[in-house]
Design an enzyme around this catalytic site. Sequence first.
Site, PDB file in Angstrom:
ATOM      1  N   ARG A  90       0.826  -1.217   0.000  1.00  0.00           N
ATOM      2  CA  ARG A  90       0.000   0.000   0.000  1.00  0.00           C
ATOM      3  C   ARG A  90       0.856   1.262   0.000  1.00  0.00           C
ATOM      4  O   ARG A  90       0.603   2.184  -0.766  1.00  0.00           O
ATOM      5  CB  ARG A  90      -0.953   0.005   1.196  1.00  0.00           C
ATOM      6  CG  ARG A  90      -2.044  -1.050   1.083  1.00  0.00           C
ATOM      7  CD  ARG A  90      -2.967  -1.036   2.273  1.00  0.00           C
ATOM      8  NE  ARG A  90      -2.182  -1.252   3.496  1.00  0.00           N
ATOM      9  CZ  ARG A  90      -2.645  -1.093   4.718  1.00  0.00           C
ATOM     10  NH1 ARG A  90      -3.890  -0.697   4.923  1.00  0.00           N
ATOM     11  NH2 ARG A  90      -1.881  -1.331   5.764  1.00  0.00           N
ATOM     12  N   ASN A  92      -6.119  -2.948   1.846  1.00  0.00           N
ATOM     13  CA  ASN A  92      -6.013  -4.385   2.057  1.00  0.00           C
ATOM     14  C   ASN A  92      -7.422  -4.960   2.141  1.00  0.00           C
ATOM     15  O   ASN A  92      -8.337  -4.312   2.659  1.00  0.00           O
ATOM     16  CB  ASN A  92      -5.286  -4.699   3.368  1.00  0.00           C
ATOM     17  CG  ASN A  92      -3.786  -4.536   3.265  1.00  0.00           C
ATOM     18  OD1 ASN A  92      -3.225  -4.464   2.185  1.00  0.00           O
ATOM     19  ND2 ASN A  92      -3.132  -4.479   4.418  1.00  0.00           N
TER      20      ASN A  92
END
Length: 89
Positions: A18, A36
């Site tokens: 990320r 996620n």
Amino acid sequence: MYAREFTIEGTVQGVYFRAATKKKAQQLGVNGWVANNGDGSVTVHAEGSRTALGDLEDWCQVGPSGAKVERFNVKQAPPENAMTFEIVY
């Protein structure tokens, strides 16, 4: 402006996917978000020019060092008019 959504599966959580995606998106001038998922995958919503989205798509198919992308899915998405690129927690 164009929008796409990527779903990335494999070893993509716990490897700074990320954070690295946010950095790459910002370098490319892409807005949107990365999150996620509960199944261990990562979803990216990206908005920008066709070229920038293509570059981010190519990057996400590999990801940062430590990631191992096993499956990658891309689909067109409706723009959310994002003004920045954010990590969704």
